[in-house]
Structure formats: C-alpha cells, structure tokens
Design a protein around this motif. Structure first.
Motif, short mmCIF file in Angstrom:
data_model
loop_
_atom_site.label_atom_id
_atom_site.label_comp_id
_atom_site.label_asym_id
_atom_site.label_seq_id
_atom_site.Cartn_x
_atom_site.Cartn_y
_atom_site.Cartn_z
N PHE A 1 0.85 -1.20 0.00
CA PHE A 1 0.00 0.00 0.00
C PHE A 1 0.88 1.24 0.00
O PHE A 1 1.83 1.33 0.78
CB PHE A 1 -0.92 0.01 1.23
N VAL A 2 0.56 2.17 -0.87
CA VAL A 2 1.32 3.41 -0.97
C VAL A 2 0.36 4.58 -0.79
O VAL A 2 -0.74 4.57 -1.36
CB VAL A 2 1.99 3.54 -2.37
N ALA A 3 0.75 5.57 -0.01
CA ALA A 3 -0.03 6.81 0.10
C ALA A 3 0.92 7.98 -0.07
O ALA A 3 2.02 7.99 0.51
CB ALA A 3 -0.74 6.88 1.45
N ILE A 4 0.54 8.90 -0.91
CA ILE A 4 1.39 10.07 -1.22
C ILE A 4 0.54 11.33 -1.12
O ILE A 4 -0.54 11.41 -1.73
CB ILE A 4 1.97 9.96 -2.65
N ASN A 5 1.02 12.30 -0.38
CA ASN A 5 0.30 13.56 -0.24
C ASN A 5 0.71 14.51 -1.37
O ASN A 5 1.87 14.92 -1.42
CB ASN A 5 0.61 14.19 1.12
N PRO A 6 -0.19 14.86 -2.26
CA PRO A 6 0.18 15.75 -3.37
C PRO A 6 0.73 17.08 -2.87
O PRO A 6 1.48 17.75 -3.59
CB PRO A 6 -1.14 15.97 -4.12
N ALA A 7 0.37 17.44 -1.64
CA ALA A 7 0.81 18.73 -1.10
C ALA A 7 2.33 18.82 -0.91
O ALA A 7 2.86 19.92 -0.74
CB ALA A 7 0.11 19.01 0.24
N VAL A 8 3.04 17.69 -0.98
CA VAL A 8 4.50 17.79 -0.91
C VAL A 8 5.10 18.14 -2.27
O VAL A 8 6.32 18.20 -2.44
CB VAL A 8 5.18 16.52 -0.31
N PHE A 9 4.23 18.40 -3.25
CA PHE A 9 4.69 18.84 -4.58
C PHE A 9 4.16 20.22 -4.94
O PHE A 9 4.38 20.70 -6.04
CB PHE A 9 4.27 17.83 -5.64
N GLY A 10 3.40 20.85 -4.06
CA GLY A 10 2.85 22.17 -4.35
C GLY A 10 1.45 22.29 -3.80
O GLY A 10 1.10 21.61 -2.83
N ASN A 11 0.65 23.12 -4.43
CA ASN A 11 -0.73 23.33 -3.99
C ASN A 11 -1.61 22.16 -4.45
O ASN A 11 -1.80 21.94 -5.65
CB ASN A 11 -1.24 24.67 -4.58
N ALA A 12 -2.15 21.42 -3.48
CA ALA A 12 -2.90 20.20 -3.81
C ALA A 12 -4.13 20.49 -4.68
O ALA A 12 -4.49 19.68 -5.54
CB ALA A 12 -3.30 19.47 -2.53
N ASP A 13 -4.75 21.64 -4.47
CA ASP A 13 -5.93 21.99 -5.28
C ASP A 13 -5.54 22.24 -6.74
O ASP A 13 -6.23 21.82 -7.66
CB ASP A 13 -6.64 23.23 -4.72
N ASP A 14 -4.44 22.94 -6.92
CA ASP A 14 -3.95 23.19 -8.28
C ASP A 14 -3.61 21.88 -8.98
O ASP A 14 -3.88 21.69 -10.17
CB ASP A 14 -2.69 24.07 -8.25
N ILE A 15 -2.99 20.98 -8.24
CA ILE A 15 -2.59 19.69 -8.81
C ILE A 15 -3.84 18.88 -9.20
O ILE A 15 -3.90 18.29 -10.28
CB ILE A 15 -1.68 18.92 -7.82
N LYS A 16 -4.84 18.91 -8.34
CA LYS A 16 -6.11 18.22 -8.64
C LYS A 16 -6.76 18.81 -9.89
O LYS A 16 -7.24 18.09 -10.77
CB LYS A 16 -7.05 18.36 -7.43
N GLU A 17 -6.73 20.11 -9.99
CA GLU A 17 -7.30 20.81 -11.15
C GLU A 17 -6.54 20.42 -12.43
O GLU A 17 -7.13 20.19 -13.49
CB GLU A 17 -7.16 22.33 -10.91
N HIS A 18 -5.23 20.35 -12.30
CA HIS A 18 -4.36 20.01 -13.43
C HIS A 18 -4.70 18.61 -13.95
O HIS A 18 -4.86 18.41 -15.16
CB HIS A 18 -2.91 20.07 -12.94
N LEU A 19 -4.86 17.66 -13.04
CA LEU A 19 -5.24 16.30 -13.44
C LEU A 19 -6.64 16.29 -14.06
O LEU A 19 -6.87 15.65 -15.09
CB LEU A 19 -5.19 15.36 -12.23
#
Lengths: 376, 376
Positions: B279-297
């Motif tokens: 099982f792997v869990a990764i917090n997108p927030a360690v790469f920048g703004n999580a909302d922006d990243i979600k929007e990008h995807l």
C-alpha cells in the motif's frame, strides 16, 4: 551494401563527448549526456542511443534545448522536490533530479522528485539504475510528445510514457524499462530507417485504423495529424488496451501532474518542448534487512529463469538480463550503427566543424555520400 | 430460465453482514469486509464481488483464513511498516495497512506499508480509494496464487498481481485498478459460470498452448498442473508480453519482496495461503498546492474524454468513470447475481444455518434446487 558500421564504444564515446563539448556543455555535463546515450546502445536499446542523437542535435539547433539552462528547485520537502528545468538538456536534469531523490531517500527512506520543462532524457532506466547502484529501488518515468492514442480514440494524447524500475539483485539487478505503449516511437524510427513494415497491432494511421507504414505514422505524429501508437494491450479492451492507457496515466501523474508541467498532449507545440520527468528512490532498509530482501528477490528471479519453458523457447529471461548480456557483448565486439544513423552523425560533424574521417572513419564518408539526415 | 437474480444492495449487504458475523468476525470487521465485497459489485467488477464469496467461505472452512488472527507490525519507520498478517482475512489486513499508510503520509508526505501472510483482499482499488478519499494518491497491490505464465514459460509463476492507483480529480477521481495479466482469474471464473469459451489471447493450457477452455485452465491452476493466464501483452514480445510480466514483477516487489513474504509461486501450497499486499499513500501537497494539482489532473482527464473518437466509438473513458456510472446504476437498480453464484450463497446459508428464504428469497431456493457450489 553495408547497412551498418561497427564502432568501438571508445570511438563513439570520443565522438559524442567532443560533439557535446562543441555544443557548449562543460566537461562534466558532456560526460553525463554521453553516458546516458551510450549506455542505451550498450544495453541493446538502439532506439534510444546513437539513433536519437539527431533529435538532440536538432533540439539544440532549434532552441528547444537550451544548453545554458539553469534548473531551479521550486518546491521541496524532506521527501520531495519539484525542479523547473527551464528547457535544459533532459539527461542533465534527470541526473540531477535522481541525485536529489537518492540523497533524500538515504535520509528519509523514500523520496520522489519531479521535473518540468525538460527535454527528452534518453532511456528512463538509466536513472532507475543510478538509485539501484546505491542499493535503493529506483524508478524513473517521463512523459513525451503525444504518441499514444487512448482506448477508443484516434488522436494521440499521451506520450510513450515509459516506467522504469530497478532493484538490487544477484547475479543481475532487476531492471525493467518499458514504454506504456505497445512499442516506442524509437522502435518506429528504427523500422523506418530499415524500411521495414510495422507488425500488426502497433500503430494507427490518422483515421485511427491499423497501419504498417512507419514513415506515415511518424509524419502524422510530428504534424499532429492524428493516429499514433497503441497502448500496451492494443486497440480494444479485450486484450487490455485500457490497461496500457492506465499505465500511461500512471506515468503522467508522476511526471507532468505532480510537477504542474505540461501534459504530453501539450508538449512539443509552438516551438516549446516541455517534457516532464518523475524519479522515485526507496531504501529497502526501511522494510527490514536490505541484504535479506535482495536475497529474497534474487531467489524469485532465479526460480523464474529455471521454470519450465514453452515449446520452442530456450530460456526465460528476467528483466535486466538481456541488458547485461548486450552490455558485455558490445563493450567487447563494438556497437553496430545503422547507416542512416551514421549519416546523421556525419551531418553533425559538419554542423559542429568536426573532422568526419578522424571521428568516424573514411567508411562513414563513403557510405553516406548521398544521404543526409535533413532529407529524412 | 433465469440466469441471474437481481438483488438490492441492501439485501446483499444484510446477507453478507450476517454471514460474516456468523463466521465469527465482530461488527466493525464485518462492516469492512462487506463494504470491500459489495463495492466491487457496485463498481461493476463482478469478478471480485459476490462471486468470490465462495472463496472466503471455503478459505475460512479450510483454515486458510483465520477469523481470530491478530496482525503484528514487525518493522516500522516514519515512512514504512511491515505487517505480519498471521493468516488473517485479507480485507481486514488491507484496511488496517492502508489506514497506517494514510496516517504516515499525512505526517511525512508519503509512506509504503507491506503485508505478508494475508489472504485474498478483494479489489485492489478499494484501498487505493481509501487514500484518495483523504486527498492523497493511493496505490494498492497484491500478489496471489500463481496464475501468470512468464514470457517464454509454460508454468504459472506470478499472480494476477493487480496494481491500483487512485488520485483525486473532478468530476470523477482517477481510479485505475487492473491485473497485470491480460485478464484476471475472476474473469475466467465468470466465463466458466456462464459456460462461455474464452477469447483468444487470454489463457494457456498445461502445455503452454492457447486455450479457450475456462474450466480446464482453472482446474490446472488449482492443481498446479501448468498453464495459466498470459501477461498483459500476450505470449510473445512482439506485442509486449515482457511488459505485462514486468508489471507483474513490479507488483511482486511491493508485496512479497518488501515484506519478506511468500512470492506468488510459493503461496497456496500445503494448506497455506500466504498472500502479500503493498500500500502506498502520497500527499500531493509535498509537490505544491494540492488543489492546483487536482485541477491540473482534472483538465487532462477532461481533454482525454473530449478528444476525437475512433470510428464506431461513442466515447473515450477515463479510468474511474465506468465505476461511477455502475455505482449509481446498481444502487438504484440492484445487482444482478449469476445463478451459479446464488447457488453458492444458498450453500453458505445452509453452512451457517441462515434462513435462505429470509435472506435470498424463495426464487433463490427454487432456481438453485439442483445446483451446489460443491459440484463446481
């Protein structure tokens, strides 16, 4: 007529090193670029070795690749970093990013580094191997110019999007490096240079129909005219097209999405490259005794190699084995370079004011007399 | 004659919940198991829903699955853990392991938890979704009884070895859950229950030759007699067999290798299960703004859905979309359960002393009068 010229590793290394120095890279940078490039040929992955030199040459010429680019770390935590590549050379950005991932993983146990606005970085596996040489599990991924047509589509939207993973094992490291398309664009380029028809189940023409014409498919990819390469699993869901497409997305997440860079379908437009990479390093020691874990993997690999063979098959390979065999062979017996690729190297000599005879021999001049990479 | 019975989600939930309570699981445990099981049917992944109930039933009966097993964390760091499952129920171990991964990832940014000596845990994607619901990237993998024949082999050595990944996106999360074989064993079981021949390119008989006989292939898998399912990419390297085999190894590394558990080829031997998960869990927030990243995807997924369709195809799906559609439909219109699966449910009622009519209705009794799961 000879279709290829055999060069020693040392000859190609000298030629490439001097070429990249002439392009303006410094000594250490040139060493890295040349090592990535020739490791590919030594591994037997011709699609990403000398035959790709022309793309770097033209990338630099057109300004897609900026020789003096300075990468910047734009976001960072103890387990992560995002690098703005500023259109630098992919190999240099990839090497630096994996170095950072390795350093972080040695401290924290695991790390992921993403890179945006880079360029083609050669074989994904090179960087996975960097981590592996340090006793870590390494992963490396890159997006690329759109080339994969999603299941039920007819326009290329994702790149060849390779995922590479390497992990220490005996007697060979586990080393898996593969595009998430059925084949890579490089493979199409090799077929094109050999004037060979593509096998069924690889590529689609601009209308989304199966095509065996490598030249036509490649032209359409460059012109964004439609068509491209099928995802691993082919065209329909019956054999798993949606799975190859899913692995392509996996790669996209760890490259463009987590770097906020350009997704494959937006790279290579309007004179901009914009390639994105992702690098993962994991220390097996955060799961127990690293030596025991290495032994455990080695046992499975050995059992796979020794398992019963299908009729007519002599051996079962484990991933990384073919590369070890090719590496030894090519270091000893030299690297065969396709004559069309030699023509590109001759052009490069002329472009950089390098003595063709000195670097590539008289044969190269003679055999490529009527060829030019610019015609292709 | 009816080939299936339509049950409401609530009816199946009540039946399953009481069945697992009767097996001896407590209330909270039963809720988890039932949720994993029925989420699969709601997602339209029939192969891993009610039709797998018989495997849990028989696993518990034979002692492969220990109802009162207590998992132990045998190795742990801030970014990792290894859980000894002590032959517990896969769903409970998976749920617990992903909870730990999520908690760690929220603190450190990313985490990997492996589990050994577990059992079948249902759909891999369930656990990936757990992380996704917390705003994280989730991955989940499991090895299984050997079923994948490696490229050039004729003996199954790796499991179906699914890799699932989920990441927050609008309007649907990205959710990819797929075996690294062309199809799963569950798919073969469904074809077998429907008495349908298997499509070409899926399975191999005991001599390593293509087979369309689901029953024969399944029997050989259980008897370890040879043959099995092809890796994604088929039998030969031309369409990428070595890639599916490589992804199968990817899964094996993150399950059995990093947990020092049994590799697929050693599971399910001598009355022992031994399944391993990762099982792997990764917090997108360690790469920048999580909302922006979600929007990008979300933008990429939307572009994929809107991209040009192949002739005869009405839509391009993004991963997770079909599950959302199926989920809504089945909650509203019920879940069709194949009559052979109903027969297994009737048997289970008898085994657990549950009132068939009350739980499954008169129709179930009537339609399965001459059937028994023990005949199959």
């Amino acid at each position: 007529m000879a279709k290829s010229i055999n060069y020693s590793y040392e000859t190609l290394k000298k030629f490439c090193k001097d070429a990249f120095l002439k392009f303006g890279f410094d000594d250490a940078q040139s060493d890295i670029i040349v090592d990535v490039l020739l490791t590919s040929d030594l591994y037997g992955i011709e699609s990403h070795g000398m035959q790709r030199l022309v793309r770097y040459h033209k990338g630099i010429e057109k300004g897609l690749i900026k020789v003096d680019a300075k990468p910047e770390i734009v976001f960072e935590t103890p387990v992560s970093a995002v690098i703005e590549g500023n259109d630098g050379m992919g190999q240099l950005l990839g090497h630096k990013a994996m170095e950072i991932a390795i350093e972080k993983a040695k401290t924290t146990g695991m790390a992921i580094v993403t890179v945006r606005n880079s360029n083609h970085y050669g074989i994904a596996g090179y960087y996975a191997k960097m981590a592996c040489k340090e006793g870590l599990i390494g992963m490396s991924m890159t997006n690329s110019e759109a080339i994969m047509v999603p299941t039920f589509g007819k326009k290329a939207m994702l790149g060849s999007n390779p995922i590479a993973i390497a992990m220490p094992a005996k007697p060979y490291d586990f080393f898996f490096d593969a595009s998430t398309t059925v084949v890579t664009r490089g493979k199409l380029e090799v077929y094109n240079k050999m004037d060979k028809p593509l096998p069924e189940g690889w590529a689609l023409n601009k209308d989304g129909k199966g095509s065996s014409d490598a030249s036509d498919v490649l032209k359409n990819i460059v012109a964004k005219a439609g068509g491209g390469i099928m995802p691993l699993g082919g065209e329909t869901e019956q054999l798993g097209s949606h799975k190859g497409y899913g692995y392509g997305m996996f790669c996209e997440i760890f490259t463009s999405i987590l770097s906020m860079g350009l997704t494959s379908n937006h790279t290579h437009l309007n004179g901009k490259g914009g390639t994105c990479h992702g690098f993962v390093a994991i220390n097996p020691a955060v799961f127990g005794n690293a030596d025991d874990i290495k032994e455990h993997l080695s046992t499975l690999l050995q059992e796979l190699r020794e398992s019963p063979k299908a009729e007519g098959c002599e051996r079962i390979y484990t991933h990384g084995e073919k590369e070890v065999i090719a590496f030894k062979d090519r270091l000893k017996n030299g690297i065969n370079v396709n004559i069309n690729t030699v023509a590109e190297m001759v052009d490069l000599c002329k472009y950089l004011d390098m003595d063709v005879k000195k670097y590539l021999g008289e044969e190269a001049l003679k055999l490529t007399l009527n060829k030019s990479s610019y015609d292709m």
